[in-house]
Design a protein around this motif. Structure first.
Motif, short mmCIF file in Angstrom:
data_model
loop_
_atom_site.label_atom_id
_atom_site.label_comp_id
_atom_site.label_asym_id
_atom_site.label_seq_id
_atom_site.Cartn_x
_atom_site.Cartn_y
_atom_site.Cartn_z
N THR A 46 0.83 -1.21 0.00
CA THR A 46 0.00 0.00 0.00
C THR A 46 0.87 1.26 0.00
OG1 THR A 46 -0.21 0.07 2.44
CG2 THR A 46 -1.89 -1.15 1.22
N LYS A 245 -12.51 2.55 -8.64
CA LYS A 245 -11.99 1.23 -8.29
C LYS A 245 -11.40 0.54 -9.52
CE LYS A 245 -14.52 -1.46 -5.76
NZ LYS A 245 -15.72 -2.19 -5.28
N LEU A 248 -8.01 2.18 -10.45
CA LEU A 248 -6.94 1.82 -9.54
C LEU A 248 -6.54 0.36 -9.69
CD1 LEU A 248 -8.09 3.67 -6.29
CD2 LEU A 248 -6.32 4.38 -7.90
N LYS A 249 -7.49 -0.48 -10.00
CA LYS A 249 -7.22 -1.92 -10.11
C LYS A 249 -6.55 -2.28 -11.43
CE LYS A 249 -7.92 -6.09 -8.28
NZ LYS A 249 -7.41 -6.46 -6.95
N PHE A 271 -1.70 -0.41 -6.27
CA PHE A 271 -3.16 -0.38 -6.21
C PHE A 271 -3.82 -1.67 -6.69
CE2 PHE A 271 -2.47 4.32 -6.34
CZ PHE A 271 -3.04 4.59 -5.10
N GLN A 272 -3.25 -2.35 -7.66
CA GLN A 272 -3.90 -3.57 -8.15
C GLN A 272 -3.92 -4.66 -7.08
OE1 GLN A 272 -2.21 -6.34 -10.94
NE2 GLN A 272 -0.19 -5.34 -10.88
N PHE A 274 -4.44 -3.97 -3.78
CA PHE A 274 -5.30 -3.57 -2.66
C PHE A 274 -6.46 -4.57 -2.54
CE2 PHE A 274 -4.78 1.17 -1.50
CZ PHE A 274 -3.41 1.12 -1.66
N ASN A 276 -10.38 -5.47 -2.06
CA ASN A 276 -11.56 -4.80 -2.60
C ASN A 276 -12.12 -3.80 -1.60
OD1 ASN A 276 -13.62 -4.71 -4.83
ND2 ASN A 276 -14.98 -5.24 -3.13
N LEU A 279 -9.98 -0.66 -1.81
CA LEU A 279 -10.27 0.09 -3.03
C LEU A 279 -11.59 0.85 -2.87
CD1 LEU A 279 -9.33 -2.43 -5.86
CD2 LEU A 279 -8.11 -0.34 -5.25
N GLN A 280 -12.58 0.21 -2.28
CA GLN A 280 -13.86 0.87 -2.05
C GLN A 280 -13.70 2.04 -1.09
OE1 GLN A 280 -16.99 0.14 -3.51
NE2 GLN A 280 -17.42 2.15 -2.59
#
Length: 473
Positions: A46, A245, A248-249, A271-272, A274, A276, A279-280
């Motif tokens: 992160t 989301k 970032l993913k 970020f990929q 993270f 879920n 990310l939310q």
């Protein structure tokens, strides 16, 4: 402040191979069942530690990456647990002081290219888990990276003490009790470990972040980190939480934006991976931040400009496109010769979306041409979930026959902006040259030198005057 670019796949793959998928599935603040080491690995992700502390082709966290900044080139340090070359002899208190306050074990100051002003908000638990991870799971690398040698007077690290007095944050993250747990988690990630403001917040004259324009967009040398506030024109206020989301993913949203440069690397390394939920949380927080409007954007969002126009019509009937001499080519000819084969002669992109449309595109619709110029110069190389997004750079080397020179890239950039994006934006060969060389230098360097020279002159004159008075007396 820092231009985070030109990291290579070998370092990325070696880092990812070091962890099992379970590491990236650790829960966020609400569940830490995997233990300090696994949780520390997730915190390192992160915080995007590997991106800056791994040189092209180098070993993870061994340092040596050249970071081009407005004050000169800095090299990241070895943060493996080597007792000779890394941080192996750091106590947890030493580690915390370096990460949060920017002070090394030997007492010397780090430059804020290390985003300690953001990491200072990290919790004690996260710092502890991160320390355990680096000391117990990262392999020591017995090598020393190149040393940072900034031009005088910025090479005097002790000067950072005064900068820290003025601008260093010394408070941990403070939750807003009127907000939800999800919002606070997103705020913590954005303000702390993910250090989004380090790139996306404009800097003042002394290279400090401007709190009143937080996340409002900032220059990063060759690239520009765009406005990610909730403003519907200049920012991403028109995006849904799912859009955020997805971006970032994956680093890609059809018809909106594609990540390149430092953001492409942040998606790939950080970020990929993270969860879920995280990310939310980030999406929830970003949707709520104070909007910042750039007057140059007028009333038109960068995501809505342009339409399909045939570039082939501009060159039909002209002389064939020449491969040996591009000096007299029009922008349309340069586009057809270098871009149309992938992006289509109407700039619609490929049917599968791999090559994006150049209209309704955040880069061509921006009121700042830096990212379009940088993309043409350096290309895109982003790896997400085992899939590569690739575009070759056309800057090339001087010995490369396929290289486009500064004037040609300026001509091509202006054509794309005029035809498919924001036509009011001007582009010159001089601007392309500046982006090619790493971006504008800070005026602080020249002013500091001038100030020091002026001070020395005044002191010298005062001494001469004092001696003269004594002689006369």
């Amino acid at each position: 402040m820092v231009n985070l670019m030109h990291r290579r796949l070998s370092a990325k793959l070696s880092f990812l191979a070091a962890f099992s998928g379970a590491v990236f599935l650790c829960s966020s603040a609400s569940a830490r069942s995997e233990g300090a080491t696994d949780q520390g690995a997730y915190i390192a992700v992160t915080s995007d530690c590997v991106a800056c502390h791994t040189a092209p082709g180098g070993k993870p966290f061994a340092g040596g990456l050249a970071l081009k900044t407005p004050l000169g080139t800095m090299y990241s340090t070895n943060i493996t647990p080597s007792t000779t070359f890394g941080i192996g002899d750091y106590t947890e208190a030493d580690f915390s002081r370096a990460v949060r306050k920017g002070i090394r074990k030997d007492g010397n100051n780090l430059y804020p290219a290390m985003p300690y002003t953001a990491y200072s908000k990290m919790t004690d638990r996260d710092l502890h888990d991160l320390y355990v991870y680096f000391m117990k799971s990262v392999r020591p690398v017995e090598s020393t990276p190149p040393k940072t040698s900034l031009p005088f007077p910025m090479n005097i690290r002790s000067s950072m003490m005064f900068w820290n007095i003025l601008f260093r944050n010394d408070r941990l993250f403070q939750p807003d009790l009127s907000r939800s747990e999800e919002w606070n988690r997103g705020a913590y990630l954005v303000q702390g470990p993910a250090h989004c403001g380090t790139c996306h917040t404009p800097r003042g004259f002394l290279m400090q972040e401007k709190p009143s324009e937080s996340l409002g967009g900032a220059s990063l040398g060759s690239w520009y980190a765009p406005n990610i506030t909730s403003d519907k024109i200049s920012g991403i206020g028109s995006w849904s939480p799912e859009n955020i989301k997805t971006y970032l993913k994956s680093g890609h949203i059809d018809g909106l934006a594609q990540a390149a440069g430092g953001m492409g690397e942040a998606v790939e390394h950080s970020f990929q991976h993270f969860t879920n939920d995280d990310l939310q949380a980030v999406a929830t927080y970003l949707a709520s931040v104070k909007p910042v409007r750039d007057p140059e954007d007028g009333n038109t969002s960068r995501f809505t400009l342009g339409r399909a126009i045939s570039s082939a019509d501009r060159v039909r009937g002209d002389q064939p496109i020449r491969s040996e001499d591009n000096s007299n080519m029009t922008g349309a000819e340069l586009f057809m010769g270098n871009c149309a084969s992938c992006h289509n002669f109407k700039a619609e992109g490929s049917r599968d979306g791999y090559y994006p449309s150049l209209w309704h595109n955040s880069v061509t619709g921006a009121s700042n041409a830096d990212n379009l110029i940088a993309t043409i110069l350096f290309g895109v190389d982003r790896h997400v979930s085992g899939v590569e997004a690739f575009m070759p750079g056309f800057g090339g080397r001087k010995s490369d026959a396929a290289q486009l020179n500064d004037e040609e890239i300026a001509k091509l950039t202006k054509y794309v902006l005029d035809t498919y994006g924001r036509p009011q934006v001007s582009v010159s060969g001089a601007e392309v040259k500046l982006i090619r060389e790493g971006g504008a230098k800070s005026p602080l360097l020249a002013l500091t030198r001038f100030g020091m020279a002026g001070s020395m002159t005044i002191i010298t004159l005062a001494c001469i005057y004092g001696v003269f008075r004594r002689i006369r007396a």
